[in-house]
Scaffold this motif. Structure first.
Motif, PDB file in Angstrom:
ATOM      1  N   UNK A   1     -20.024  -6.270  -7.339  1.00  0.00           N
ATOM      2  CA  UNK A   1     -19.874  -6.536  -5.916  1.00  0.00           C
ATOM      3  C   UNK A   1     -18.429  -6.347  -5.461  1.00  0.00           C
ATOM      4  N   UNK A   2     -17.463  -6.727  -6.291  1.00  0.00           N
ATOM      5  CA  UNK A   2     -16.052  -6.577  -5.932  1.00  0.00           C
ATOM      6  C   UNK A   2     -15.694  -5.107  -5.742  1.00  0.00           C
ATOM      7  N   UNK A   3     -16.274  -4.236  -6.570  1.00  0.00           N
ATOM      8  CA  UNK A   3     -15.990  -2.807  -6.443  1.00  0.00           C
ATOM      9  C   UNK A   3     -16.560  -2.272  -5.139  1.00  0.00           C
ATOM     10  N   UNK A   4     -17.757  -2.697  -4.768  1.00  0.00           N
ATOM     11  CA  UNK A   4     -18.364  -2.280  -3.502  1.00  0.00           C
ATOM     12  C   UNK A   4     -17.511  -2.744  -2.319  1.00  0.00           C
ATOM     13  N   UNK A   5     -17.038  -3.982  -2.376  1.00  0.00           N
ATOM     14  CA  UNK A   5     -16.155  -4.490  -1.322  1.00  0.00           C
ATOM     15  C   UNK A   5     -14.874  -3.666  -1.244  1.00  0.00           C
ATOM     16  N   UNK A   6     -14.301  -3.360  -2.396  1.00  0.00           N
ATOM     17  CA  UNK A   6     -13.069  -2.577  -2.421  1.00  0.00           C
ATOM     18  C   UNK A   6     -13.292  -1.178  -1.846  1.00  0.00           C
ATOM     19  N   UNK A   7     -14.384  -0.548  -2.219  1.00  0.00           N
ATOM     20  CA  UNK A   7     -14.679   0.793  -1.694  1.00  0.00           C
ATOM     21  C   UNK A   7     -14.953   0.758  -0.193  1.00  0.00           C
ATOM     22  N   UNK A   8     -15.643  -0.275   0.263  1.00  0.00           N
ATOM     23  CA  UNK A   8     -15.909  -0.428   1.702  1.00  0.00           C
ATOM     24  C   UNK A   8     -14.607  -0.633   2.456  1.00  0.00           C
ATOM     25  N   UNK A   9     -13.759  -1.490   1.929  1.00  0.00           N
ATOM     26  CA  UNK A   9     -12.469  -1.757   2.573  1.00  0.00           C
ATOM     27  C   UNK A   9     -11.598  -0.512   2.561  1.00  0.00           C
ATOM     28  N   UNK A  10     -11.585   0.169   1.442  1.00  0.00           N
ATOM     29  CA  UNK A  10     -10.785   1.391   1.326  1.00  0.00           C
ATOM     30  C   UNK A  10     -11.264   2.445   2.324  1.00  0.00           C
ATOM     31  N   UNK A  11     -12.555   2.694   2.338  1.00  0.00           N
ATOM     32  CA  UNK A  11     -13.092   3.714   3.245  1.00  0.00           C
ATOM     33  C   UNK A  11     -12.873   3.387   4.703  1.00  0.00           C
ATOM     34  N   UNK A  12     -13.187   2.147   5.104  1.00  0.00           N
ATOM     35  CA  UNK A  12     -13.053   1.782   6.519  1.00  0.00           C
ATOM     36  C   UNK A  12     -11.586   1.724   6.943  1.00  0.00           C
ATOM     37  N   UNK A  13     -10.721   1.257   6.062  1.00  0.00           N
ATOM     38  CA  UNK A  13      -9.297   1.176   6.400  1.00  0.00           C
ATOM     39  C   UNK A  13      -8.684   2.567   6.508  1.00  0.00           C
ATOM     40  N   UNK A  14      -9.002   3.442   5.578  1.00  0.00           N
ATOM     41  CA  UNK A  14      -8.467   4.805   5.652  1.00  0.00           C
ATOM     42  C   UNK A  14      -9.015   5.538   6.877  1.00  0.00           C
ATOM     43  N   UNK A  15     -10.285   5.318   7.198  1.00  0.00           N
ATOM     44  CA  UNK A  15     -10.867   5.907   8.404  1.00  0.00           C
ATOM     45  C   UNK A  15     -10.098   5.446   9.640  1.00  0.00           C
ATOM     46  N   UNK A  16      -9.900   4.126   9.751  1.00  0.00           N
ATOM     47  CA  UNK A  16      -9.205   3.583  10.917  1.00  0.00           C
ATOM     48  C   UNK A  16      -7.746   4.009  10.962  1.00  0.00           C
ATOM     49  N   UNK A  17      -7.126   4.147   9.805  1.00  0.00           N
ATOM     50  CA  UNK A  17      -5.723   4.589   9.779  1.00  0.00           C
ATOM     51  C   UNK A  17      -5.606   6.017  10.306  1.00  0.00           C
ATOM     52  N   UNK A  18      -6.470   6.894   9.849  1.00  0.00           N
ATOM     53  CA  UNK A  18      -6.452   8.267  10.356  1.00  0.00           C
ATOM     54  C   UNK A  18      -6.758   8.318  11.841  1.00  0.00           C
ATOM     55  N   UNK A  19      -7.746   7.536  12.255  1.00  0.00           N
ATOM     56  CA  UNK A  19      -8.134   7.533  13.664  1.00  0.00           C
ATOM     57  C   UNK A  19      -7.016   6.994  14.549  1.00  0.00           C
TER      58      UNK A  19
ATOM     59  N   UNK B   1      -3.809   6.999  14.045  1.00  0.00           N
ATOM     60  CA  UNK B   1      -2.721   7.969  14.150  1.00  0.00           C
ATOM     61  C   UNK B   1      -3.079   9.082  15.129  1.00  0.00           C
ATOM     62  N   UNK B   2      -4.328   9.533  15.122  1.00  0.00           N
ATOM     63  CA  UNK B   2      -4.772  10.554  16.085  1.00  0.00           C
ATOM     64  C   UNK B   2      -4.687  10.014  17.507  1.00  0.00           C
ATOM     65  N   UNK B   3      -5.170   8.800  17.703  1.00  0.00           N
ATOM     66  CA  UNK B   3      -5.122   8.183  19.026  1.00  0.00           C
ATOM     67  C   UNK B   3      -3.674   8.002  19.470  1.00  0.00           C
ATOM     68  N   UNK B   4      -2.816   7.535  18.554  1.00  0.00           N
ATOM     69  CA  UNK B   4      -1.426   7.242  18.892  1.00  0.00           C
ATOM     70  C   UNK B   4      -0.616   8.494  19.223  1.00  0.00           C
ATOM     71  N   UNK B   5      -0.802   9.535  18.443  1.00  0.00           N
ATOM     72  CA  UNK B   5       0.048  10.726  18.583  1.00  0.00           C
ATOM     73  C   UNK B   5      -0.541  11.749  19.560  1.00  0.00           C
TER      74      UNK B   5
END
Length: 145
Positions: free
Chosen positions: A1-19, A21-25
């Motif tokens: 379960x911890x790995x699933x949480x980590x992958x979910x957090x990683x994916x959603x955070x990286x998605x939001x980080x890219x998004x 930056x696009x919105x900001x710039x």
């Protein structure tokens, strides 16, 4: 379960980080280029369309960040998970306290000063998401090591 949480957090955070930056710039600075007559409709469409894109990702990020504090992946320090949750929570606070009220005021009509405030205020979220991305990447690295 911890790995699933980590992958979910990683994916959603990286998605939001890219998004963010696009919105900001790209996206937010171009708001001042929309003609005042078309601004109201343009802004309303932005708000209508962005919600279903960011809402689920932000929620997944926050919930998984909280889960990582409880179910820590092996090899990752607890303080890193707590830091990640704090940063994720701060993005929600800044969104609710700064960006949403600015969007509500912009819904009343074009205002170049408010558009500039939207860009300035959004730098805080851009930095927060970038920091959270670094935290979650570090957690993933440590969990894989």
């Amino acid at each position: 379960m911890a790995v699933l949480l980590l992958l979910t957090c990683l994916g959603s955070t990286l998605f939001m980080t890219g998004l963010i930056w696009l919105v900001q710039v790209v996206h937010y600075p171009l708001l001042v280029e929309v003609s005042p007559g078309a601004f109201g409709r343009y802004h309303a469409e932005h708000v209508r369309r962005i919600g279903p894109v960011v809402g689920p990702a932000m929620l997944a990020e926050l919930v998984s960040a909280a889960g990582l504090v409880v179910l820590l992946p092996p090899g990752t320090p607890g303080w890193l998970a707590v830091a990640g949750l704090i940063v994720a929570g701060l993005t929600w606070v800044v969104t609710a306290a700064v960006q949403v009220p600015l969007h509500r005021r912009l819904a009343l009509g074009f205002d170049a000063g408010r558009c500039r405030s939207l860009v300035r205020g959004n730098w805080v979220r851009t930095v927060l998401w970038s920091v959270h991305a670094a935290i979650v990447l570090a957690m993933a690295w440590l969990a894989m090591s």
